[in-house]
Design a protein around this motif. Structure first.
Motif, PDB file in Angstrom:
ATOM      1  N   LEU A   1      -4.102   2.768  -7.964  1.00 46.70           N
ATOM      2  CA  LEU A   1      -5.220   2.985  -7.037  1.00 46.70           C
ATOM      3  C   LEU A   1      -5.957   1.672  -6.807  1.00 46.70           C
ATOM      4  O   LEU A   1      -6.309   1.323  -5.675  1.00 46.70           O
ATOM      5  CB  LEU A   1      -6.177   4.035  -7.603  1.00 46.70           C
TER       6      LEU A   1
ATOM      7  N   VAL B   1      -6.243  -3.210   0.489  1.00 43.50           N
ATOM      8  CA  VAL B   1      -7.077  -2.875   1.640  1.00 43.50           C
ATOM      9  C   VAL B   1      -8.062  -4.008   1.892  1.00 43.50           C
ATOM     10  O   VAL B   1      -8.315  -4.398   3.040  1.00 43.50           O
ATOM     11  CB  VAL B   1      -7.803  -1.541   1.404  1.00 43.50           C
TER      12      VAL B   1
ATOM     13  N   PHE C   1     -13.431   3.795 -13.686  1.00 46.32           N
ATOM     14  CA  PHE C   1     -12.307   4.683 -13.987  1.00 46.32           C
ATOM     15  C   PHE C   1     -11.821   4.450 -15.410  1.00 46.32           C
ATOM     16  O   PHE C   1     -11.558   5.385 -16.166  1.00 46.32           O
ATOM     17  CB  PHE C   1     -11.150   4.418 -13.011  1.00 46.32           C
TER      18      PHE C   1
ATOM     19  N   SER D   1       0.793   3.756  -3.096  1.00 45.94           N
ATOM     20  CA  SER D   1       0.209   5.088  -2.940  1.00 45.94           C
ATOM     21  C   SER D   1       1.246   6.167  -3.202  1.00 45.94           C
ATOM     22  O   SER D   1       0.938   7.193  -3.816  1.00 45.94           O
ATOM     23  CB  SER D   1      -0.410   5.247  -1.553  1.00 45.94           C
ATOM     24  N   VAL D   2       2.474   5.922  -2.751  1.00 46.22           N
ATOM     25  CA  VAL D   2       3.491   6.942  -3.004  1.00 46.22           C
ATOM     26  C   VAL D   2       3.817   7.012  -4.499  1.00 46.22           C
ATOM     27  O   VAL D   2       4.020   8.104  -5.049  1.00 46.22           O
ATOM     28  CB  VAL D   2       4.752   6.656  -2.167  1.00 46.22           C
TER      29      VAL D   2
ATOM     30  N   SER E   1      -1.707   5.313 -12.861  1.00 44.90           N
ATOM     31  CA  SER E   1      -2.227   5.766 -11.569  1.00 44.90           C
ATOM     32  C   SER E   1      -3.535   5.061 -11.231  1.00 44.90           C
ATOM     33  O   SER E   1      -3.778   4.721 -10.069  1.00 44.90           O
ATOM     34  CB  SER E   1      -2.405   7.285 -11.554  1.00 44.90           C
ATOM     35  N   ILE E   2      -4.349   4.782 -12.245  1.00 45.45           N
ATOM     36  CA  ILE E   2      -5.602   4.073 -11.954  1.00 45.45           C
ATOM     37  C   ILE E   2      -5.322   2.670 -11.459  1.00 45.45           C
ATOM     38  O   ILE E   2      -5.909   2.201 -10.481  1.00 45.45           O
ATOM     39  CB  ILE E   2      -6.489   4.043 -13.211  1.00 45.45           C
TER      40      ILE E   2
ATOM     41  N   VAL F   1      -4.037  -0.459  -4.412  1.00 47.52           N
ATOM     42  CA  VAL F   1      -4.261  -0.060  -3.024  1.00 47.52           C
ATOM     43  C   VAL F   1      -5.596  -0.612  -2.547  1.00 47.52           C
ATOM     44  O   VAL F   1      -5.705  -1.196  -1.456  1.00 47.52           O
ATOM     45  CB  VAL F   1      -4.236   1.478  -2.899  1.00 47.52           C
ATOM     46  N   GLY F   2      -6.630  -0.457  -3.373  1.00 51.76           N
ATOM     47  CA  GLY F   2      -7.964  -0.915  -2.985  1.00 51.76           C
ATOM     48  C   GLY F   2      -7.994  -2.397  -2.699  1.00 51.76           C
ATOM     49  O   GLY F   2      -8.502  -2.830  -1.666  1.00 51.76           O
TER      50      GLY F   2
ATOM     51  N   ARG G   1      -2.082   8.094 -17.056  1.00 52.54           N
ATOM     52  CA  ARG G   1      -3.363   7.942 -16.384  1.00 52.54           C
ATOM     53  C   ARG G   1      -3.572   6.498 -15.975  1.00 52.54           C
ATOM     54  O   ARG G   1      -4.000   6.200 -14.864  1.00 52.54           O
ATOM     55  CB  ARG G   1      -4.487   8.355 -17.345  1.00 52.54           C
TER      56      ARG G   1
ATOM     57  N   ILE H   1       1.883   6.579  -6.912  1.00 50.60           N
ATOM     58  CA  ILE H   1       0.859   7.308  -7.684  1.00 50.60           C
ATOM     59  C   ILE H   1       1.313   8.746  -7.910  1.00 50.60           C
ATOM     60  O   ILE H   1       1.091   9.343  -8.966  1.00 50.60           O
ATOM     61  CB  ILE H   1      -0.493   7.300  -6.944  1.00 50.60           C
TER      62      ILE H   1
ATOM     63  N   ILE I   1       0.844  -1.206   0.000  1.00 50.72           N
ATOM     64  CA  ILE I   1       0.000   0.000   0.000  1.00 50.72           C
ATOM     65  C   ILE I   1       0.872   1.247   0.000  1.00 50.72           C
ATOM     66  O   ILE I   1       0.656   2.177  -0.786  1.00 50.72           O
ATOM     67  CB  ILE I   1      -0.936   0.007   1.217  1.00 50.72           C
TER      68      ILE I   1
ATOM     69  N   GLU J   1     -14.176  -2.446  -5.620  1.00 50.69           N
ATOM     70  CA  GLU J   1     -12.933  -2.058  -6.269  1.00 50.69           C
ATOM     71  C   GLU J   1     -12.994  -2.442  -7.754  1.00 50.69           C
ATOM     72  O   GLU J   1     -12.595  -1.676  -8.623  1.00 50.69           O
ATOM     73  CB  GLU J   1     -11.765  -2.757  -5.561  1.00 50.69           C
TER      74      GLU J   1
END
Lengths: 113, 801, 141
Positions: B659, B666, B693, B643-644, B655-656, B662-663, B652, B646, B639, B686
Motif C-alpha cells: 500500500l 502516486v 499502519f 495493487s493487484v 500488504s502494508i 502505491v502511495g 499483514r 495486495i 501501481i 504516506e
C-alpha cells in the motif's frame, strides 16, 4: 496517457472494491486506502494531464495545468488520511474489545437494531 | 410582518418562553402566564367583526419562499374569523380551567403548556392562512401537538396507544391532503386559496379534479373523525380533560369542517362532493350517536357524541352545496343548511365545551368517569349538575337552548335536500331526513344517559375513591360562562346572525352573494306546525321510550361482533404492517457490513451505468491526449502490480508495504503531472500513514490463509470488476467529452490580481475556497478527537457497548 | 519490543530534526508563492516529531515538547475561524482576505497577507491532529 491512466484507475478501484468486500478488517482498511488513491488520480485525470506548467505564477508560462483539481485532491488527501487513521483505530479497538476481526462475526445482534 | 402575523405566531413565541418561566417562578402555576395571551388575541380578533360583517376581508402578505409561490399570506374573512374567535375564546376558558384541573405539584406543567400553545398557534395558522402550503404546515403541526397532548400522561399505555392512533390517522389524512394541494396546484398554478377560488369555474373539466377532491376529503374526514376514520377520537380521550374539551370538541376536530367549508367554493360544483360530504356526514351522525349509547365512560359518550355532531355539521355543509346550483341570495331553502352548519358549529363548541368541563369536574372530584359507579350527584354537586343539564338539553335539541334552534334548521335542511332534484337527490334524498331523525333519537337517548345516570338515582359512595364535593370556583367559571352562552344564544340568536354567521356564509358560498350585500340569516324559535316540529316531538317521545327500555334492546349491540369493528381492523393492520415490514427489513438488513457494501457497490454500478447510457455520455476520443513516456509506463506498471499483489499478500506487513508503494508511486505521478503541492503532501502523508499502519498492525490479528469458498471470491471479483470497469468508462468519457467550459481560468487570472499570491493551489485553498478548508480542518479535528475518545475512553467491560 | 541499538538513529535525528522543522517553516511561509502552505508545512513538522518519536520513546518526547496537541487543534480552528470573522467585522463576507506590501529592513519588499493567519490555523490543526492520533495510539500500547 489519459487512456492508460483510466485503466490504471479502473484497476485501483477494482482491487479496492475486492479488498473492501473481504472479511478481514485490515484488508478493508487497505481497500479504502487504495480507493482514495484511485479517486485522486481520477480527479487529476479528469482535469487533463500535462497541459502547461505547474500552477505557479512564478513559472511565467503561457499556460498552466488546471489548479482546481489539485486543490480538490489536496483536500481529499488530508481528509482521507484522517478517515483512514480513524478507521484503523476503530478496527484496532474493535479487535481489542471483541477479539475478532472477522466481519462475519462482527455483525449486529438480533434485537439490537 | 403585520400585527396579524404576529398574532398567529405569538403562541409559538410564548411557547418558547414557557420553560424559562416555569423554572424561574416555580411557585406560580404556569397557566397564569398563558391566560392573558388568548384573552388578548380574542379581543384583538373581536374588533375584526365590524369589518367582516360589512363583507370586507383583510389580507396581509409576508414573503416566505416566493420562488415557489409559497407565502405567509393571512386572510381574515367571516369563516376564518369565526374559527379564530372559537380558538382563542374557548382557549382562554380552557387555560383557566386547566389551572385548577392540573396540579402544580404533580404535573409537568411546562410541557403541557408548551404543547397547548403550539396547538393554539398552529390552529390559528390553519384557519387564517390563505396559502395552501402554509395551511398544510400548520395542519400537520396541529396533528403533532395533538399527539403530544394525547400522550401527555405518557406513562399510561392507553395514552400512548391513543396518541399513536390519532397521529397515524390524522397524518395519513394530512399527507393525502398534501397530494390534493399539489394536484390543485397542477391545475391552477397557484397555492393561494383566494386565487384558486377565483378560477374555480374552470376546474371541473380537468382530469385531476376528482382525485384532488378525494384527497382533500380524506384530509378533512380523518381530521374531523368522520366514519370510518372516527376510531381515533374515542381513544384520544386519554388526554387530560382540558385538552379533550379544547382539541377534541371545539377546535382541532373542526379543522376538517373548516377545510370542507373553505373548499366548498372550489369543489362543491361536483356531485361527488355533495354525496360524499353529505353521505359520510349523515352516516357518521347516525353511527356516532348509536355507538355513544352503549358507552359507560362519560368521556366515551362525549367522544362519540362529538363524532356524531361533527357528522351532522359535515352533512349540512354537503347539502348546502346544493345552493351553488341555484341562483339568487333569497333562495333560502338551500342556504339554510349552511346557516345551520355555521350556527351549530358555534353551538356545539359552547355546549360540548361546557359538558367536557363538567365531566372533567366529575372525574376530578369523584375519581371516576364510569357511569356504572356514579349516581345521585345532583345534591352534592348542584352547580355542575346545572351546567350539565343545560349542556345535555341543548345537545338533545330541546328548547329554549341554542341546540334546539340549530337542530330544527338541520331538519329543515335535510328535508329540503329532496326538493333540489339534482344528482339523483329526488330519488335518494329521502334517506337524509330519515337517517337524521334516527340519529337524533339516539342523540336524545345518550343525553339522557349522560345526565340521569350521573346525577340522579342512588348515590354509591362505596364505589368511589374520593368523597365527592363541588369543585373550586375557578374550575366552575369556564363551564358556567359556556353554559350561559348556550342560553344567551338560544334566546337571542340574532346576536350571532349578522355578526358571525352571515359573514361566514359569505365565505363559504361567495358566488351567491353580491359585493357589499349580506346573507339574510333568519333564525326563529317558532316555525309553526311544520314537519320539523313534529320530528322534534317524535325524537323526544321515542327517545324517552328507548331510554326507559334500554335494557331490553341493548342486545342489538352484540349483533356486531367485536372482531369486525374498525378498531380491530386498525389494530390488526397495524400489527400486520409491523410484522411484514420487520420481516422485510430483516431480509436485506442482515447485519453483515459486507452485504451492505455489496448493495452499495451494486447500486453504484447500476446507477452510474444507467446514467451514462441515458445521458449518452459514453464517448471515446483519442484526439487530445498527452504523450506516453517510458517512466510513466513503469510507474503505471508499479501501481498496477502492487495493487493487484495486495490481493494475494499473505502477511499483514507485505500488504502494508505494498500500500505504501502505491502511495509513493502516486506521489511520483503528481510530480510528473506538475502538481508539486500534491507531491509534497502525498509523500509526507504516506510516510505518516505507513508509520501509523505499522503502529497499529501489531494489534490486529494475522491475515487468514483463506478468505472463503471460491463462489464467494468469484462474486466479490464480479462486483469489483464491475466497479473498476464503470470507473474506467467514466474516466475515459470525462476526458473525451467537455460539456462545460473549464472554470479554472478564473483562478489562473485572479490568483495574483485578487489574492496577491502566486501558488494557485494554495491560494484556492486558503482564499477562494477558504470555507472548504475551514470545514476540512474541522473534520480532521473531529477525527482526531474521535480517535482520542476511542482509545482513552474505555467503558467497563460488560457494562455497555 | 525488541531492544535495539538506536544510537545512529538518535544522533541523526538530532541533526535532521531542526533541518526538517526549518524546512517545514519555510514551506509554510512560502506557500502563497511556491509549493507549500499550511497543510504541507504542518505535515512536515509532524513528520519531524514522528521521527523524534521513533528515535526516542514517548516519555522523552513529551518531556522535550510538553504540548497538549488537542488544545493545538482548538487553537488552530480558532485562528482560522477568527480570521474569517475578522472580515465580517470589516463589513466584508466571511473569510475575505486582505493584503498589503510593506518594505521591511533586510527583507526588502514583503507582502503581508491575512491568508497567512488562516494558514497558520491550518498548520496548527494539521500538527495537532497528526500528533494527537499518533500519540494516543502510541500511548495505548
Amino acid at each position: 496517457m489519459e487512456i492508460l491512466m483510466s485503466f490504471l484507475i479502473g484497476i485501483l478501484f477494482m482491487t479496492a472494491t475486492y479488498l473492501m468486500l473481504s472479511k478481514s478488517l485490515l484488508r478493508i482498511i487497505i481497500g479504502t486506502g487504495l480507493l482514495s488513491h484511485g479517486a485522486h488520480l481520477l480527479i487529476l485525470t479528469m482535469g487533463g494531464l500535462k497541459r502547461g506548467a505547474a500552477p505557479l505564477l512564478g513559472e511565467h508560462a503561457k499556460s498552466y495545468v488546471d489548479p482546481l483539481p489539485q486543490a480538490l485532491i489536496l483536500t481529499a488527501i488530508v481528509i482521507s488520511f484522517g478517515v483512514t487513521s480513524f478507521f484503523l483505530v476503530l478496527a484496532y479497538r474493535a479487535y481489542q474489545e471483541l477479539g475478532t476481526d472477522n466481519m462475519d462475526r462482527l455483525r449486529g445482534k438480533e434485537g439490537h437494531e | 410582518m403585520s400585527l396579524l402575523h404576529l398574532a398567529i405566531v405569538s403562541p409559538l413565541v410564548l411557547a418558547a418562553l414557557i420553560p424559562t418561566l416555569y423554572r424561574t417562578f416555580p411557585k406560580i402555576h404556569t397557566g397564569w402566564f398563558l391566560l392573558p395571551l388568548p384573552i388578548l388575541l380574542f379581543s384583538y380578533f373581536l374588533q375584526f367583526i365590524s369589518q367582516t360583517s360589512q363583507g370586507n376581508t383583510i389580507t396581509r402578505n409576508l414573503q416566505w419562499i416566493p420562488s415557489l409561490g409559497i407565502d405567509f399570506t393571512v386572510k381574515i374573512d367571516g369563516l376564518g374569523l369565526l374559527f379564530a374567535l372559537l380558538i382563542t375564546g374557548i382557549g382562554s376558558l380552557v387555560v383557566l380551567y386547566s389551572i385548577y384541573y392540573l396540579s402544580k405539584e404533580k404535573e409537568k406543567l411546562n410541557l403541557f403548556y408548551v404543547y397547548l400553545l403550539l396547538f393554539m398557534g398552529a390552529m390559528l395558522g390553519v384557519v387564517l392562512s390563505d396559502n395552501l402550503i402554509l395551511l398544510y404546515s400548520f395542519w400537520e403541526l396541529t396533528s403533532f401537538s395533538s399527539f403530544l397532548l394525547i400522550g401527555y400522561w405518557h406513562h399510561r399505555e392507553r395514552s400512548r396507544y391513543g396518541a399513536q392512533k390519532s397521529m397515524l390517522i390524522t397524518v395519513f389524512g394530512g399527507l393525502a391532503m398534501l397530494g390534493g394541494i399539489l394536484l390543485l396546484y397542477m391545475m391552477t398554478g397557484t397555492f393561494s386559496i383566494s386565487e384558486t377560488i377565483a378560477v374555480a369555474g374552470e376546474l371541473p373539466g380537468s382530469q385531476l379534479f376528482i382525485p384532488a377532491l378525494l384527497c382533500f376529503l380524506l384530509g378533512a374526514f380523518t381530521k374531523s373523525a368522520q366514519f370510518p376514520f372516527h376510531i381515533w377520537l374515542p381513544d384520544a380521550m386519554e388526554a387530560p380533560t382540558p385538552v379533550s374539551a379544547y382539541l377534541h370538541s371545539a377546535t382541532m376536530v373542526k379543522a376538517g369542517i373548516y377545510l370542507v367549508a373553505r373548499l366548498t367554493p372550489i369543489f362543491a360544483q361536483s356531485g361527488i362532493w355533495l354525496w360524499l360530504v353529505a353521505g359520510i356526514g349523515i352516516i357518521t351522525l347516525f353511527w356516532g350517536s348509536f355507538s355513544a349509547v352503549r358507552q359507560s365512560d362519560l368521556k366515551g359518550i362525549l367522544a362519540y357524541s362529538t363524532i356524531s355532531q361533527l357528522g351532522m355539521i359535515m352533512s349540512l355543509l354537503g347539502i348546502g352545496a346544493v345552493a351553488l346550483h341555484f341562483d339568487g341570495v333569497n333562495d333560502g331553502i338551500y342556504t339554510v343548511a349552511v346557516t345551520a352548519a355555521v350556527f351549530h358549529l358555534i353551538n356545539h363548541a359552547t355546549f360540548k365545551g361546557s359538558l367536557f368541563m363538567a365531566v372533567g369536574i366529575i372525574d376530578h372530584e369523584t375519581g371516576t368517569r364510569d357511569i356504572r359507579r356514579l349516581g345521585g350527584l345532583m345534591t352534592l354537586m348542584p352547580i355542575t349538575f346545572t351546567i350539565s343539564l343545560i349542556g345535555t338539553l341543548s345537545m338533545a335539541g330541546l328548547p329554549p337552548f341554542n341546540g334546539f334552534l340549530s337542530k330544527e334548521m338541520f331538519f329543515t335542511g335535510m328535508l329540503n335536500a329532496k326538493e333540489a332534484g339534482i344528482f339523483s337527490l329526488d330519488v335518494w334524498g329521502i334517506l337524509f331526513p330519515v337517517i337524521a331523525w334516527t340519529g337524533s333519537v339516539f342523540t336524545f337517548v345518550y343525553c339522557m344517559i349522560l345526565l340521569f345516570r350521573t346525577f340522579t338515582g342512588g348515590f354509591k359512595p362505596e364505589k368511589l375513591d374520593k368523597e365527592p364535593h363541588e369543585a373550586p370556583l375557578g374550575m366552575l367559571v369556564p363551564p358556567i360562562i359556556l353554559a350561559s352562552l348556550v342560553i344567551v344564544f338560544g334566546l337571542f340568536p340574532k346576536l350571532l346572525a349578522n355578526t358571525l354567521i352571515s359573514p361566514a356564509m359569505a365565505a363559504i358560498l361567495p358566488s351567491l352573494v353580491e359585493d357589499g350585500k349580506q346573507f339574510n340569516v333568519h333564525i326563529s324559535h317558532w316555525h309553526g306546525f311544520k314537519p320539523e316540529l313534529f320530528m322534534t316531538i317524535g325524537v323526544v317521545l321515542v327517545g324517552i321510550l328507548l331510554y326507559k327500555t334500554q335494557e331490553s334492546w341493548s342486545g342489538i349491540y352484540r349483533l356486531f361482533p367485536e372482531k369486525f369493528s374498525f378498531n380491530k381492523l386498525y389494530d390488526h393492520s397495524l400489527e400486520l404492517l409491523q410484522r411484514v415490514s420487520r420481516k422485510f427489513t430483516r431480509m436485506y438488513m442482515n447485519g453483515f457490513i459486507r452485504t451492505y457494501l455489496v448493495y452499495i457497490f451494486s447500486f453504484f454500478i447500476f446507477i452510474l451505468g444507467v446514467a451514462l447510457v441515458y445521458s449518452q455520455a459514453v464517448k471515446f476520443d483519442t484526439a487530445d491526449l498527452a504523450e506516453v513516456r517510458f517512466y510513466e509506463v513503469i510507474l503505471v506498471a508499479i501501481i498496477a502490480l502492487s495493487s493487484v499483489s495486495i490481493l494475494f499478500a499473505k502477511s499483514r506487513l507485505t500488504s502494508i508495504i505494498l500500500l505504501g508503494a502505491v502511495g509513493y508511486t502516486v506521489a511520483l505521478f503528481f510530480v510528473i503531472f506538475r502538481a508539486p503541492d500534491l507531491a509534497l503532501t502525498q509523500l509526507v502523508i504516506e510516510t505518516v500513514s505507513v508509520s501509523l499502519f505499522l503502529l497499529c498492525f501489531y494489534h490486529l490479528p494475522k491475515l487468514r490463509k483463506s478468505e472463503g469458498r471460491v463462489g464467494f471470491k468469484l462474486f466479490n471479483l464480479l462486483i469489483a470488476a464491475g466497479v473498476g470497469a464503470i470507473v474506467t468508462v467514466i474516466s475515459l468519457s470525462a476526458h473525451s467529452s467537455k460539456k462545460f467550459e473549464s472554470i479554472s481560468n478564473y483562478y489562473i487570472e485572479n490568483t495574483y490580481k485578487k489574492a496577491g499570491g502566486e501558488n494557485m493551489v494554495n491560494v484556492i485553498l486558503v482564499d477562494f475556497r477558504g470555507f472548504d478548508t475551514l470545514f476540512e480542518i474541522c473534520v480532521l479535528g473531529i477525527a482526531a478527537l474521535g480517535i482520542y475518545g476511542m482509545i482513552k475512553l474505555r467503558l467497563a467491560k460488560g457494562k455497555t457497548e | 519490543m525488541m531492544k535495539t541499538n538506536d544510537i545512529i538513529l538518535q544522533t541523526v535525528t538530532k541533526v535532521t530534526l531542526f533541518v526538517i522543522i526549518l524546512f517545514s517553516i519555510y514551506l509554510f511561509f512560502t506557500g502563497h508563492y511556491h509549493p507549500g502552505g499550511g497543510f504541507i508545512g504542518g505535515l512536515m513538522s509532524s513528520g519531524a516529531i514522528v521521527l523524534l518519536l521513533l528515535a526516542y520513546d514517548i516519555k522523552t518526547v513529551t518531556a522535550i515538547l510538553p504540548v497538549d496537541y488537542k488544545k493545538m487543534i482548538g487553537a488552530g480552528l480558532l485562528f482560522s475561524a477568527g480570521t474569517g470573522t475578522g472580515a465580517l467585522i470589516a463589513g466584508k463576507p466571511f473569510l475575505t482576505h486582505a493584503y498589503t506590501y510593506v518594505s521591511l529592513p533586510l527583507l526588502g519588499k514583503t507582502s503581508l497577507h491575512t491568508a497567512v493567519l488562516f494558514d497558520t490555523g491550518v498548520f496548527l490543526v494539521v500538527i495537532g491532529v497528526t500528533m494527537t492520533i499518533i500519540q494516543t495510539i502510541g500511548e495505548s500500547e
